[in-house]
Design a protein around this motif. Structure first.
Motif, PDB file in Angstrom:
ATOM      1  N   LYS A  85       6.290   4.653  -5.875  1.00 24.64           N
ATOM      2  CA  LYS A  85       6.074   4.863  -4.335  1.00 24.64           C
ATOM      3  C   LYS A  85       7.303   4.463  -3.881  1.00 24.64           C
ATOM      4  O   LYS A  85       8.084   3.630  -4.252  1.00 24.64           O
ATOM      5  N   GLY A  86       7.630   5.269  -2.621  1.00 21.20           N
ATOM      6  CA  GLY A  86       8.963   4.604  -1.931  1.00 21.20           C
ATOM      7  C   GLY A  86      10.349   5.528  -2.428  1.00 21.20           C
ATOM      8  O   GLY A  86      11.398   4.933  -1.853  1.00 21.20           O
ATOM      9  N   VAL A  87      10.064   6.373  -3.270  1.00 17.93           N
ATOM     10  CA  VAL A  87      11.191   7.113  -3.695  1.00 17.93           C
ATOM     11  C   VAL A  87      10.938   8.882  -3.499  1.00 17.93           C
ATOM     12  O   VAL A  87       9.824   8.897  -3.404  1.00 17.93           O
ATOM     13  N   THR A 126      16.000   7.858  -9.717  1.00 18.61           N
ATOM     14  CA  THR A 126      14.820   7.007  -9.124  1.00 18.61           C
ATOM     15  C   THR A 126      15.394   5.558  -8.791  1.00 18.61           C
ATOM     16  O   THR A 126      15.102   5.094  -7.627  1.00 18.61           O
ATOM     17  N   SER A 153      10.242  16.061  -2.053  1.00 18.74           N
ATOM     18  CA  SER A 153       8.965  15.249  -1.604  1.00 18.74           C
ATOM     19  C   SER A 153       9.233  13.851  -1.623  1.00 18.74           C
ATOM     20  O   SER A 153      10.085  13.317  -2.320  1.00 18.74           O
ATOM     21  N   PHE A 154       8.362  13.136  -0.982  1.00 18.30           N
ATOM     22  CA  PHE A 154       8.652  11.589  -1.050  1.00 18.30           C
ATOM     23  C   PHE A 154       7.291  11.102  -1.395  1.00 18.30           C
ATOM     24  O   PHE A 154       6.138  11.294  -1.228  1.00 18.30           O
ATOM     25  N   ASP A 167       5.598  14.914   4.494  1.00 16.84           N
ATOM     26  CA  ASP A 167       7.103  15.575   4.121  1.00 16.84           C
ATOM     27  C   ASP A 167       7.285  16.443   5.401  1.00 16.84           C
ATOM     28  O   ASP A 167       8.648  16.939   5.218  1.00 16.84           O
ATOM     29  N   THR A 216       0.869  -1.172  -0.069  1.00 15.30           N
ATOM     30  CA  THR A 216      -0.021   0.063   0.060  1.00 15.30           C
ATOM     31  C   THR A 216       0.737   1.291   0.090  1.00 15.30           C
ATOM     32  O   THR A 216       0.492   2.101  -0.828  1.00 15.30           O
ATOM     33  N   LEU A 232      12.742   1.905   5.097  1.00 10.99           N
ATOM     34  CA  LEU A 232      13.071   2.419   3.918  1.00 10.99           C
ATOM     35  C   LEU A 232      11.959   2.082   3.040  1.00 10.99           C
ATOM     36  O   LEU A 232      11.223   1.209   2.877  1.00 10.99           O
ATOM     37  N   GLY A 233      12.074   3.083   1.960  1.00 16.14           N
ATOM     38  CA  GLY A 233      10.950   3.088   1.066  1.00 16.14           C
ATOM     39  C   GLY A 233      11.124   2.043  -0.211  1.00 16.14           C
ATOM     40  O   GLY A 233      10.285   1.351  -0.669  1.00 16.14           O
ATOM     41  N   SER A 234      12.436   1.913  -0.355  1.00 13.73           N
ATOM     42  CA  SER A 234      12.684   1.096  -1.450  1.00 13.73           C
ATOM     43  C   SER A 234      14.006   0.254  -0.944  1.00 13.73           C
ATOM     44  O   SER A 234      15.125   0.451  -1.464  1.00 13.73           O
ATOM     45  N   ASN A 246      16.889  -1.504  -3.323  1.00 13.79           N
ATOM     46  CA  ASN A 246      17.925  -0.770  -4.011  1.00 13.79           C
ATOM     47  C   ASN A 246      18.947  -0.452  -3.062  1.00 13.79           C
ATOM     48  O   ASN A 246      19.947   0.171  -3.685  1.00 13.79           O
ATOM     49  N   CYS A 277      17.327   5.257  -5.787  1.00 10.26           N
ATOM     50  CA  CYS A 277      17.032   5.763  -4.294  1.00 10.26           C
ATOM     51  C   CYS A 277      16.482   4.615  -3.337  1.00 10.26           C
ATOM     52  O   CYS A 277      15.657   3.845  -3.773  1.00 10.26           O
ATOM     53  N   ILE A 278      17.004   4.713  -2.321  1.00  7.61           N
ATOM     54  CA  ILE A 278      16.613   3.483  -1.088  1.00  7.61           C
ATOM     55  C   ILE A 278      15.501   3.917  -0.520  1.00  7.61           C
ATOM     56  O   ILE A 278      14.849   3.371   0.414  1.00  7.61           O
ATOM     57  N   GLY A 279      14.928   5.165  -0.717  1.00 10.63           N
ATOM     58  CA  GLY A 279      13.667   5.813   0.221  1.00 10.63           C
ATOM     59  C   GLY A 279      14.312   6.162   1.686  1.00 10.63           C
ATOM     60  O   GLY A 279      13.374   5.967   2.600  1.00 10.63           O
ATOM     61  N   CYS A 280      15.365   6.463   1.861  1.00 15.22           N
ATOM     62  CA  CYS A 280      15.724   6.526   3.470  1.00 15.22           C
ATOM     63  C   CYS A 280      15.193   8.302   3.903  1.00 15.22           C
ATOM     64  O   CYS A 280      15.189   8.513   5.086  1.00 15.22           O
ATOM     65  N   ARG A 281      15.122   9.082   2.803  1.00 15.91           N
ATOM     66  CA  ARG A 281      14.588  10.289   3.072  1.00 15.91           C
ATOM     67  C   ARG A 281      15.683  11.132   3.915  1.00 15.91           C
ATOM     68  O   ARG A 281      15.340  12.261   4.380  1.00 15.91           O
ATOM     69  N   TRP A 314       4.634   8.593  -0.512  1.00  6.00           N
ATOM     70  CA  TRP A 314       4.354   7.871   0.353  1.00  6.00           C
ATOM     71  C   TRP A 314       3.445   6.743   0.012  1.00  6.00           C
ATOM     72  O   TRP A 314       3.312   5.648   0.411  1.00  6.00           O
ATOM     73  N   GLU A 315       2.913   6.887  -1.109  1.00  3.82           N
ATOM     74  CA  GLU A 315       2.179   5.737  -1.811  1.00  3.82           C
ATOM     75  C   GLU A 315       2.213   5.830  -3.420  1.00  3.82           C
ATOM     76  O   GLU A 315       2.898   6.422  -3.698  1.00  3.82           O
ATOM     77  N   GLY A 340      -0.678  16.116  -4.241  1.00  2.00           N
ATOM     78  CA  GLY A 340       0.008  16.712  -2.806  1.00  2.00           C
ATOM     79  C   GLY A 340       1.526  16.858  -2.996  1.00  2.00           C
ATOM     80  O   GLY A 340       2.180  17.293  -2.076  1.00  2.00           O
TER      81      GLY A 340
END
Lengths: 375, 242
Positions: free
Chosen positions: B160-162, B87, B106-107, A36, A27, A98-100, A103, B90-94, B109-110, B32
């Motif tokens: 999502k996730g990046v 992209t 921006s991230f 953010d 999801t 982590l989002g991805s 990677n 990117c590991i989505g660590c923010r 989120w979905e 958003g």
């Protein structure tokens, strides 16, 4: 029967964690209370808590081997195994942050040596490998001073690098500075001592193998409790100075977020439950020598430190800046979602299950027969 | 090699937001997410009150904290000074979001374009659902207004996730075109160009007016400059009094 119930509970925690993982990665992070503005929340706080506790355990496990204080040897095996279990819990929470996560291969393919995060990732990878090797040597009664020294050095590097990670950004003036590079290793040591006391005394008693089993062991735990008290005291002084400087300074832009957090539940929990209460308990000799006194102080400190890790992360984020501040209040609030709580419990359940299996099959009370000669 | 920069003339800017809308269209931004945004401020109390508007975007800092902190070099600098994001890496660590002093990253989120995944028609039996529209217009692969040109240098729509952020429309700049926010500005309040070109208009503006940049004290050396400020208010000259 009691053992089965315990394993069942932990399995349930892991199952709920896996379901949460599936939901989060299918999801998205909308299941977390993230925006953010609040980009890092409870899953990362849990990772920091577990990884710092693991570093603290490494400091404790280095006492007999690296610094040659032999009376601490009975703690060695349990502590090193606990380090591994706690670190695995940290990794679980990190993956959930982590989002991805797939990677992460680019950490190797495209490294950025200027990034504290890259160093942390590499150090933790090496740390786990060295820890496993170190435990294997202990298990086979061939303790390696070289490996133990390496574990100690990496633990210093990781706990200070976490301070570098959070304290480096100019964007977060409430965090910016070197305070965390001192505070993190110190509190890591306190968490390590608390974890050793908690698992050696409470966990053993609950599983029907009460500790201490001898007067020498009882003396050892009393000594650990004294060291524990000293470390909490130093931490408390540092914590109070941070509060005084942050509270009195007139740098509203830089420290406004910190002042706001001083009124938060996480800050108050860290101060009163995590530092003041265990310090008072360890100051009273009649309480300090009791098992319940040590266990209660350890438990309170760990709960307080978990709240503290969350407090640090939120301090950096609750005051939106730039275009992030459009249409939002001067300070944003945070309440974890059920999914975020389940992530922290997922890590805890993994750690406890690993430890339970270790207790059951690896004879964590065992002492080493021989040490590596000359190293 | 050019070094790109942007000058925003606050006296010309009317705060219409066309830059933000143009940016969303050109770069396939999800709900958003704003690569081009604003900082607004209302000062004073009625009747002595004034509204201030400042357009914002990624500052493409020369010494970019987001680039320094990214563990995989997903956030990186191009030779022409643009701060670009990959992209795939990117590991989505923010950590870039944590590091950026301007809050312009921006991230996702979905999954992007939540609205267009909705299978509920606005009016049952009368209008198609957003999902049906997407299926008919674009074979279900993207939104009806999807711009395929964006995919030339970056994922057309970020998964999502990046993270994602302004790229100075590098895909357009590559073709010799202006960033779309510059193109779309009805007041010509945005001027884009090469800092290395001594005769470029941007050099004239930076020399003629006292330009400022956001949070200059941090030493990030942003490449978005602001000049002038609109204020028609007048007041009777006095020395005040006690």
């Amino acid at each position: 029967m009691k053992g089965r119930l315990w394993i069942g509970l932990l399995s349930l925690g892991i199952l709920l964690g896996l379901v949460t993982a599936f939901r989060v990665f299918s999801t998205g992070f909308v299941l977390y209370a993230k925006t953010d503005i609040l980009v890092w929340t409870m899953p990362l706080a849990a990772y920091i808590f577990f990884s710092l506790t693991s570093s603290g355990l490494a400091f404790v496990s280095s006492i007999p081997i690296v610094f040659g204080i032999k009376r601490y040897e009975p703690l060695e095996k349990r502590t090193v195994f606990l380090e591994i279990a706690v670190l695995m819990a940290g990794f679980v929470c990190l993956i959930m942050h982590l989002g991805s996560p797939l990677n992460v291969i680019y950490l190797l393919l495209s490294p950025n040596l200027a990034s504290p995060l890259w160093w942390l990732a590499m150090l933790y990878g090496v740390y786990l490998a060295v820890l496993l090797a170190s435990f294997w040597r202990i298990q086979t009664a061939q303790v390696s001073k070289t490996l133990s020294t390496l574990v100690f050095l990496i633990a210093i590097a990781t706990s200070t690098a976490l301070g570098w990670l959070l304290g480096l950004p100019d964007a977060r003036p409430a965090m910016n500075g070197s305070f965390l590079t001192v505070y993190f290793p110190l509190t890591a040591f306190a968490c390590g001592l608390a974890a050793v006391l908690l698992f050696s005394l409470a966990y053993a008693r609950a599983s029907g193998n009460p500790n201490p089993t001898s007067a020498a062991q009882a003396d050892l735990y009393d000594e650990v409790a004294k060291v524990f008290g000293v470390v909490i005291g130093v931490t408390l002084v540092l914590f109070i100075w941070r509060a005084i400087i942050g509270g009195v300074s007139s740098s509203e832009v830089e420290l406004g977020a910190f002042r706001r957090m001083m009124q938060s539940l996480s800050f108050q929990t860290e101060l009163w439950l995590g530092l003041v209460a265990p310090f008072v308990l360890m100051l009273i000799p009649s309480v300090r020598v009791t098992t319940w006194g040590k266990v209660l102080a350890s438990l309170l400190l760990l709960v307080g430190m978990f709240a503290g890790r969350l407090e640090f992360i939120l301090t950096a984020e609750i005051m939106p800046f730039g275009q992030l501040g459009e249409g939002v209040p001067q300070f944003v609030s945070y309440l974890p979602t059920i999914s975020e709580v389940l992530v922290a419990l997922f890590g805890l359940a993994v750690m406890l299950l690993l430890y339970t299996l270790g207790e059951r099959y690896l004879n964590l009370d065992g002492t080493q027969e021989k040490s590596e000669a000359g190293t | 090699m050019p070094k790109y920069a942007m000058v925003i003339d606050l006296q010309s800017c009317v705060g219409c937001g066309a830059c933000s809308i143009a940016c969303k269209n050109e770069n396939n931004l999800s709900e958003g997410i704003f690569w081009s945004s604003k900082i607004t401020e209302t000062v004073g109390t009625f009747p002595n009150v004034r509204y201030h508007y400042m357009p914002t975007l990624c500052n493409h800092c020369e010494d970019a904290p987001c680039v320094r902190g990214c563990p995989t070099q997903a956030m990186h600098k191009l030779d022409n000074g643009i701060t670009m994001h990959d992209t795939k890496k990117c590991i989505g660590c923010r950590y870039c979001m944590y590091n950026c002093p301007y809050g312009v990253i921006s991230f996702n989120w979905e999954k992007p374009f939540k609205f267009w995944r909705d299978d509920e028609p606005v009016l049952k039996g009368c209008t198609p659902s957003p999902q049906e529209v997407v299926r008919k217009v674009n074979n279900g692969t993207a939104t009806p207004y999807y711009n395929p040109a964006r995919a030339e240098t970056l994922a057309g729509a970020r998964p999502k996730g990046v993270v994602e952020k302004c790229t100075f429309c590098d895909h357009r700049v590559k073709r010799g075109e202006l960033p779309y926010c510059v193109e779309a500005c009805p007041a010509n309040a945005r001027v884009f160009g090469d800092l290395e070109n001594g005769t470029h208009e941007i050099k004239f503006l930076l020399g003629k007016f006292r330009a400022f940049r956001l949070k200059e004290h941090l030493g990030t050396k942003p490449k978005v400059y602001y000049i002038r400020n609109f204020n028609p208010a007048a007041y009777d000259r006095t020395k005040g009094g006690v």
